[in-house]
Design a protein around this motif. Structure first.
Motif, mmCIF file in Angstrom:
data_model
loop_
_atom_site.group_PDB
_atom_site.id
_atom_site.type_symbol
_atom_site.label_atom_id
_atom_site.label_comp_id
_atom_site.label_asym_id
_atom_site.label_seq_id
_atom_site.Cartn_x
_atom_site.Cartn_y
_atom_site.Cartn_z
ATOM 1 N N LEU A 21 -101.241 -44.391 76.831
ATOM 2 C CA LEU A 21 -99.972 -43.673 76.640
ATOM 3 C C LEU A 21 -99.364 -44.174 75.342
ATOM 4 O O LEU A 21 -99.099 -45.368 75.192
ATOM 5 C CB LEU A 21 -99.036 -43.974 77.822
ATOM 6 N N ASP B 90 -94.222 -32.844 79.203
ATOM 7 C CA ASP B 90 -94.021 -33.238 80.590
ATOM 8 C C ASP B 90 -93.669 -32.026 81.445
ATOM 9 O O ASP B 90 -94.131 -31.884 82.563
ATOM 10 C CB ASP B 90 -92.880 -34.273 80.693
ATOM 11 N N TYR C 265 -107.758 -44.174 78.600
ATOM 12 C CA TYR C 265 -106.570 -43.399 78.220
ATOM 13 C C TYR C 265 -105.412 -44.337 77.897
ATOM 14 O O TYR C 265 -105.162 -45.310 78.617
ATOM 15 C CB TYR C 265 -106.157 -42.457 79.350
ATOM 16 N N LEU D 151 -100.868 -37.132 80.566
ATOM 17 C CA LEU D 151 -101.805 -38.236 80.755
ATOM 18 C C LEU D 151 -102.111 -38.457 82.243
ATOM 19 O O LEU D 151 -103.249 -38.775 82.604
ATOM 20 C CB LEU D 151 -101.244 -39.515 80.124
ATOM 21 N N GLU D 152 -101.095 -38.242 83.073
ATOM 22 C CA GLU D 152 -101.285 -38.352 84.524
ATOM 23 C C GLU D 152 -102.402 -37.405 84.984
ATOM 24 O O GLU D 152 -103.253 -37.783 85.780
ATOM 25 C CB GLU D 152 -99.991 -37.923 85.219
ATOM 26 N N GLU E 90 -102.116 -40.208 74.237
ATOM 27 C CA GLU E 90 -101.238 -39.077 74.538
ATOM 28 C C GLU E 90 -99.812 -39.590 74.772
ATOM 29 O O GLU E 90 -99.614 -40.607 75.404
ATOM 30 C CB GLU E 90 -101.790 -38.345 75.780
ATOM 31 N N ILE E 91 -98.845 -38.831 74.261
ATOM 32 C CA ILE E 91 -97.442 -39.267 74.361
ATOM 33 C C ILE E 91 -96.775 -38.812 75.664
ATOM 34 O O ILE E 91 -95.806 -39.435 76.119
ATOM 35 C CB ILE E 91 -96.645 -38.750 73.142
ATOM 36 N N SER E 92 -97.271 -37.718 76.259
ATOM 37 C CA SER E 92 -96.620 -37.183 77.467
ATOM 38 C C SER E 92 -97.207 -37.835 78.722
ATOM 39 O O SER E 92 -98.406 -37.742 78.985
ATOM 40 C CB SER E 92 -96.806 -35.662 77.523
ATOM 41 N N GLU E 93 -96.310 -38.465 79.481
ATOM 42 C CA GLU E 93 -96.762 -39.141 80.703
ATOM 43 C C GLU E 93 -97.420 -38.184 81.671
ATOM 44 O O GLU E 93 -98.418 -38.496 82.308
ATOM 45 C CB GLU E 93 -95.563 -39.796 81.403
#
Ligand SMILES: C[S@@+](CC[C@H](N)C(=O)[O-])C[C@H]1O[C@@H](n2cnc3c(N)ncnc32)[C@H](O)[C@@H]1O
Length: 244
Positions: A91, A6, A89, A73-74, A67-70
């Motif tokens: 999360l 992040d 996608y 992914l944003e 993907e684990i990171s918001e």
């Protein structure tokens, strides 16, 4: 497994412009992936979608990114909104993924090196295996844990170095410092031996495991010269793996 992307999402995205990414990382990865036409692809730890988008562009029928990171992914979702490619996608944490489909290919660039124990690695490999069709393949780019630490500084000319504070053993943090766009940022990977990887792949159900050293593209040789890439090829900070 911790994900702290992040805080470095933008910088990491920018680092994808370093020449080794294209001429070695992507070249080695796509060589091993082969023809993606009409394939279904699950991209684990897809980050901001750098490769995810390329899989679709290269003809894949369906591409799903996890993907684990918001924040990472944003960025991926922003690109999808800017230029829709019909990529899905999700999360999520690969450790807890379970079966979400049945894919021709499960791929991951720099996922396995976030496992800190052999139990975590086994769990991730099981989650990979369960999402493959019978006969499917897992292809990954990973930190090469077997790179001799004495050569860690030799990669500075490519835009990154590794460092360690203790001898390499199961779970030792390997710090990557990346120099991209006159900025510097760091993140940790974790050491697990080749033998532990072999054990995890086979315990998860894979029958064939192939380790692939990095290769440089002809364009990379033409632009920078063979000599420039020599340390990368010789000390192999990263490698590719294919499991069937
Ligand atoms: C080095 S980045 C690579 C991103 C992308 N695959 C690429 O090559 O551009 C590693 C990514 O793995 C993600 N990650 C780490 N552990 C994860 C986990 N357990 N589940 C899902 N994503 C994870 C991180 O958040 C980060 O985005």
């Amino acid at each position: 497994m911790v994900a702290y992307y992040d805080s470095i999402a933008q910088q990491y995205k920018k680092s994808k412009e370093l020449p080794f990414r294209l001429h070695i990382e992507a070249y080695t990865y796509f060589n091993l992936l082969g023809d993606l036409t009409e394939k279904t692809v699950l991209d684990l730890a897809c980050g901001e979608g750098f490769y995810t988008r390329q899989f679709k562009r290269n003809g894949a029928a369906r591409v799903v990114g996890v993907e684990i990171s918001e924040k990472m992914l944003e960025l991926a979702i922003q690109e999808e909104a800017r230029e829709p490619q019909d990529i899905e996608y999700i999360l999520g944490n690969v450790l807890e993924l379970g079966k979400i489909g049945s894919f021709d290919l499960v791929v991951a660039s720099y996922l396995l090196n976030y496992c800190q124990t052999k139990e975590q690695l086994l769990k991730v490999c099981q989650n990979i295996f369960t999402n493959l069709k019978p006969g499917g393949r897992f292809v990954t780019i990973n930190n090469n844990g077997e790179q001799p630490p004495a050569s860690y500084l030799f990669t500075e000319k490519y835009g990154f170095i590794k460092s360690i504070d203790e001898l390499l053993q199961e779970g030792t943090p390997i710090k990557y410092t990346v120099y991209a766009d006159e900025q510097k940022f760091s993140f940790d990977n974790y050491y697990l031996s080749t033998a532990i990887h072999e054990w995890a792949f086979r315990s998860a159900g894979f029958k064939e495991v192939r380790w692939q050293k990095p290769k440089v593209s002809p364009e990379g040789v033409e632009e920078f010269g063979q000599e420039f890439w020599q340390d990368f090829l010789e000390y192999a900070p990263i490698l590719a793996i294919e499991c069937r």
